[in-house]
Structure formats: C-alpha cells, structure tokens
Design a protein around this motif. Structure first.
Motif, mmCIF file in Angstrom:
data_model
loop_
_atom_site.group_PDB
_atom_site.id
_atom_site.type_symbol
_atom_site.label_atom_id
_atom_site.label_comp_id
_atom_site.label_asym_id
_atom_site.label_seq_id
_atom_site.Cartn_x
_atom_site.Cartn_y
_atom_site.Cartn_z
ATOM 1 N N UNK A 330 -12.920 -10.853 -14.549
ATOM 2 C CA UNK A 330 -11.772 -9.974 -14.988
ATOM 3 C C UNK A 330 -12.047 -8.585 -14.669
ATOM 4 N N UNK A 331 -12.674 -8.236 -13.651
ATOM 5 C CA UNK A 331 -12.928 -6.747 -13.562
ATOM 6 C C UNK A 331 -12.531 -6.662 -11.870
ATOM 7 N N UNK A 332 -12.034 -5.494 -11.574
ATOM 8 C CA UNK A 332 -11.743 -5.114 -10.224
ATOM 9 C C UNK A 332 -12.986 -4.846 -9.274
ATOM 10 N N UNK A 333 -12.823 -5.530 -8.157
ATOM 11 C CA UNK A 333 -13.945 -5.482 -7.272
ATOM 12 C C UNK A 333 -13.747 -4.291 -6.282
ATOM 13 N N UNK A 334 -12.630 -3.918 -5.968
ATOM 14 C CA UNK A 334 -12.406 -3.068 -5.125
ATOM 15 C C UNK A 334 -10.908 -2.186 -5.595
ATOM 16 N N UNK A 335 -10.979 -0.841 -5.522
ATOM 17 C CA UNK A 335 -9.544 -0.208 -6.053
ATOM 18 C C UNK A 335 -9.387 0.924 -4.649
ATOM 19 N N UNK A 336 -8.182 0.612 -4.117
ATOM 20 C CA UNK A 336 -7.768 1.805 -3.162
ATOM 21 C C UNK A 336 -6.612 2.351 -3.744
ATOM 22 N N UNK A 337 -6.925 3.704 -3.600
ATOM 23 C CA UNK A 337 -5.774 4.733 -4.272
ATOM 24 C C UNK A 337 -5.857 5.920 -3.340
ATOM 25 N N UNK A 338 -5.244 6.866 -3.588
ATOM 26 C CA UNK A 338 -4.924 8.218 -2.724
ATOM 27 C C UNK A 338 -4.553 7.887 -1.350
ATOM 28 N N UNK A 339 -5.343 8.273 -0.355
ATOM 29 C CA UNK A 339 -5.144 8.204 1.009
ATOM 30 C C UNK A 339 -5.364 6.629 1.488
ATOM 31 N N UNK A 340 -6.292 6.115 0.519
ATOM 32 C CA UNK A 340 -6.678 4.666 0.951
ATOM 33 C C UNK A 340 -5.476 3.724 0.613
ATOM 34 N N UNK A 341 -4.736 4.003 -0.409
ATOM 35 C CA UNK A 341 -3.650 3.234 -1.027
ATOM 36 C C UNK A 341 -2.583 3.715 -0.194
ATOM 37 N N UNK A 342 -1.406 3.384 -0.751
ATOM 38 C CA UNK A 342 -0.052 3.555 -0.316
ATOM 39 C C UNK A 342 0.623 4.833 -0.883
ATOM 40 N N UNK A 343 1.532 5.467 -0.307
ATOM 41 C CA UNK A 343 2.162 6.735 -0.581
ATOM 42 C C UNK A 343 3.369 6.353 -1.378
ATOM 43 N N UNK A 344 3.637 5.027 -1.930
ATOM 44 C CA UNK A 344 4.809 4.561 -2.452
ATOM 45 C C UNK A 344 4.794 3.235 -2.914
ATOM 46 N N UNK A 345 5.451 2.519 -3.665
ATOM 47 C CA UNK A 345 5.353 1.261 -4.385
ATOM 48 C C UNK A 345 5.038 0.232 -3.308
ATOM 49 N N UNK A 346 4.116 -0.545 -3.518
ATOM 50 C CA UNK A 346 3.939 -1.670 -2.830
ATOM 51 C C UNK A 346 4.880 -2.806 -3.043
ATOM 52 N N UNK A 347 5.347 -3.419 -1.850
ATOM 53 C CA UNK A 347 6.358 -4.675 -1.922
ATOM 54 C C UNK A 347 6.095 -5.917 -1.588
#
Length: 517
Positions: A330-347
């Motif tokens: 029940x825990x996150x293994x990896x979190x991608x945010x900021x420049x690693x993530x997207x600059x808008x909602x995921x679809x």
C-alpha cells in the motif's frame, strides 16, 4: 432527462440563468466578448447537455465529452482571436446584447458557424416564452429539471450517415454509449454503459440482451469483466460501483466511492481497482469487500493500470504526477513529479507485455516512457506537428492538442500515440524516433494494438474505425456505420471482431476481414 440534447429557441438578448448542466453554442453569427462573459447575438441557439455530461479529466469522462474541454478563460481568449480575425463587421450591426456570465465550472464546448438560413418558425414561440414563469413550467414538464421548455434537437447524429459495415447493432441504450468491454475468457459477451444511467450485458453474435445492470443514478462510464469472465463490474460518474455474477445475473457487491475517474479489474484475481476525484485509488476483494486505499495528492487520480505482474499499479494524477504503487504494502515505490512528471493532467497510461516499461500521456502533448524498475523517464515523445509550440507552464493545458490514447506493440519495439488533433504517431522505441505519422480527419479517441501483429486500430470522433500497418504507416482498411462520434471500442483476442460504442446511442459489432490474414 438523462440523455439526448435540446435546442432553446432563439431570443434576442437571451439571458441564461445558472444551469446544472453544460452548454454548447450553435448557429452563432456574432459573439461579443467581455472580461469574464460572452454575449450571444439574436438568432443564436444554445445546446444544453444533460447533467451527467459534466467535466472530468479521466479518460472515460473525456471520451464522454467527445474530446477535452477547455476552461472558460481559454475559450474567451480563443473567441477574442476569432473575433479579431473575422473579415466582416457583422458585430457592429448587432443590437445591444445582455451578457452570458460563467458560473462555477460551466464551460463553452464548441462554437459552430452555420449559414443563417431561412427565418426560424420557433421565433414566434420564443416571443411567447418571454413572460413564462419557469418555476410553474418546471412542475408541468416531466423530466426537465432545468425548468426550461425545450424542444428536441433534430438531426443530431445525421451528419455522418452513410454505409453501415457492421454485422450486429445493439440499440437498447437511449443516450450516448460511453464504454464497452468484452469477456476475456470466451469473447462472446459485451458489457456497455451509457449516458442513460444504464449498463447492459449482451451477446455479440446476435445482440441479444442477457441482463441489465440496474440501479445506477448517473452516467455509466466504466464497465468490465473480471479475468475469468465470472463477474462484471459497472461504475457511474457519481462513484457508485456494482458487481454482478454473470451466470446467475445477480448483483453480488456494491460500493459508493467519490466521483469515479477510472476502474479496472486485476489481471489475475477477483480484485477491482478504481481511481476517484479525491485523489484516492481504491482496491477491493470481490465479493467479500475487503478494501485498501492508496492516497495520492489532493487532486483526481485520472488514470491507472495494474502492471502485468499483478503486484504493482501505475496511477496518473491531475497535477501531472505519476505514482507506481506496491499493491500489497500500500505504499508508493516511485513518484515522478516536477520535470520528471507531466506539466498537465494525465489522460492515459499503458504498459508493455512484461511490465518493464510504462507509457504515460497528458494534455501537455507529451508521452513519457518510464522504466517500471527504476522509476526513471527513459524517453519523451512529442509529435512533430506541435514540436515548435512553446512549453507549457505548470498546470497549463495545450489549447489545440493532447494525448488521448497510447499503447505498445507486442511483436516489435514500437509504441503508438493518438492525439486530439487526429495524429497517430508511431515511435521506434529502440531509437526513440518518430517512425510514421498517420493523420485522421478528426480527433482520435482510443487506439488498440492487435496481439501478435504490428497492426494498430484507432477509433475517432468522425465515427470511423481504422486499421493501420505500423511497419509502413499505411491504412489497411476502415469500418463505418455510426452516425456520431465513436466514444470507446474493444477488440476480440483473435482480432476477428471490433465492438464500438457511440454518441448515436448504439453499439456495433464489426467483423474484421483482412487480405493478409
């Protein structure tokens, strides 16, 4: 009324009150733009969509809306540009208008320019309506919760009429059909859900109804069979989920979560997962109801997928972050945010066959290739047609394009990405380069790869299913029959059948015939 569309007869200087529904402008000859309002000219029509068609960034809801919606401030900017580019000065001759103000999350979906045509006989009716007490009218009109006396819009789905290549048509829905899924064990049954708050399980061979999944109070946007085809789950936009035993046709489990964004069965067990607008991802054992929640950021969990190993799931969020969850811990293994993530909602999100790679798509027009093992971004794909656009700031959306669907080829190192502008991009994963770019006449809603081949199927807002050879970028064939946009589709395991759902209130079964098979 849970489905359909209506047209309000035109009236000069029409003032629109706060409505619990979305709205669309039709036959507008002049649009006056204010800082935070839009005024309609005489002769304008207003198309009202039912309350169930509210905005959401989830894949199912976005398909239900026939494409991504923009906020009112961006539509105002777009209207200003349209107004400045207009060749005529018609607006100068327009009498003074009262303004139409935005309230809450109301949005303009689309402006369609049409010829004025002959005088509308409904004008006389509009004059008679000026002194109508709508509170009294609401009591007299059944099924009209908005309190307007509205006339049915004629010819809503007539613009795509033509040949029908389908073998079977399922027509028990009374409004747009948003989702479809096939039973994975035999591929003989389909479940469909729609804007009429109904879901049906029916037979593909002849369209015969097996049973209705009754009890939903909002648009059914998610539906699917369990891995062994013994259970079928349906979910509506309000967050009510129900599970039925297929052989007995009995409801065996239900749960009310928050507003539903997506829903998916575990690939190996009777376990159901769903993402909601409060940012949570839920996991239940069915039918005993044991529950586990995975708390994300304070924003909707817009898409998700269980990895093939059944031990992890990847979830995308409205703030552009991506989380890979350990389902047991029940825990996150990896979190991608900021420049690693997207600059808008995921679809949308997809995984390859062995679960080593994840592909994510967003309204920022980017598709990101992520290693499921390390959680690192190993590739970023963007179509050449928008490569010159300036990068978006955090939380901003592209006004003209977005990633709507994506997937991996099972026999070649290829990935396909479908965009709202109608572009199908085929990328070579080994070189991370664009291999082919195939253009559609309108936005792509979804794409699916045929198992064991390099053929990719697409459905789009023009109501057509197309088959493409990803090796050459050549169109193999297409299938027609719907009179409105296709909102979802499914492919049988042997790729002999394609099942589609549409805004024309129908689901259709197409027999796929290919000379190369």
């Amino acid at each position: 009324m849970s489905g359909g569309a209506w047209v309000l007869p035109p009236r000069p200087g029409l003032v629109i009150p706060v409505l619990p529904c979305d709205w669309r402008l039709c036959q507008s000859t002049s649009v006056a733009i204010g800082p935070d309002s839009v005024a309609l000219s005489a002769g304008s029509h207003l198309r009202l969509l039912p309350p169930g068609r509210r905005g959401s960034s989830s894949a199912s809801s976005r398909r239900a809306d026939s494409g991504r919606r923009l906020g009112p401030e961006k539509w105002i900017g777009r209207f200003r540009r349209m107004e400045s580019e207009s060749e005529s000065g018609a607006a100068a001759d327009t009498p003074p208008l009262e303004t139409l103000s935005f309230h809450g999350d109301e949005e303009i979906i689309e402006v369609v320019e049409l010829d004025p045509g002959p005088p509308d006989p409904a004008d006389d009716l509009a004059q008679e309506m000026e002194d109508v007490d709508f509170e009294e009218e609401e009591e007299e009109e059944e099924g009209n919760d908005e309190g307007w006396v509205l006339e049915p819009q004629e010819g809503v789905v007539g613009s795509m009429e033509g040949p029908d290549d389908s073998e079977v048509t399922f027509a028990l829905h009374s409004a747009s059909v948003f989702c479809v899924s096939l039973d994975p064990k035999t591929n003989t049954l389909a479940v469909t859900g729609g804007e009429d708050d109904k879901a049906f399980v029916w037979r593909l061979s002849d369209g015969e109804l097996l049973f209705e999944c009754a009890g939903h109070k909002d648009s059914v946007t998610c539906a699917g069979f369990s891995h062994d085809s013994t259970l079928v789950a349906t979910g509506d936009m309000s967050g009510l989920l129900k599970v039925w035993q297929v052989d007995t046709k009995e409801e065996v489990w239900s749960f009310e979560a928050g507003d539903l964004e997506w829903m998916e069965w575990h690939p190996r067990a009777p376990v159901l997962l769903a993402g909601t607008a409060d940012g949570n991802t839920w996991m239940w054992k069915v039918p005993n109801g044991d529950c586990k929640t995975f708390q994300g950021p304070n924003c909707p969990a817009t898409c998700g997928r269980v990895l093939p190993d059944g031990k992890r799931a990847v979830v995308g969020y409205e703030d552009g972050t991506i989380r890979i969850w350990d389902l047991k811990q029940g825990s996150p293994i990896h979190v991608l945010k900021g420049t690693e993530g997207h600059q808008g909602p995921l679809t949308c999100v997809a995984t390859n066959q062995d679960g080593s790679l994840i592909l994510t798509g967003s309204v920022d027009c980017q598709a990101k290739l992520v290693s499921a093992t390390t959680g690192k971004v190993v590739g970023v794909f963007r179509p050449e047609t928008v490569a010159s656009q300036p990068s978006l700031g955090e939380g901003e959306e592209s006004e003209s394009n977005s990633v709507e669907s994506l997937g991996f080829c099972s026999v070649m190192p290829l990935a396909a990405v479908g965009y709202l502008d109608g572009t199908l991009a085929i990328y070579d994963l080994s070189t991370q380069t664009l291999r082919h770019q195939c253009q559609h006449q309108s936005g792509i809603v979804q794409l699916l790869w045929e198992a064991g081949t390099a053929v990719v199927y697409t459905c789009s807002l023009d109501g057509i299913v197309r088959l493409w050879d990803a090796r050459t970028g050549r169109l193999l064939t297409d299938y027609r029959g719907h009179t409105a946009e296709i909102l979802d589709f499914a492919l049988s395991k042997d790729a002999s059948l394609v099942v589609t759902t549409s805004g024309d209130h129908k689901a259709k079964v197409f027999c796929v015939q290919r000379p190369d098979r």
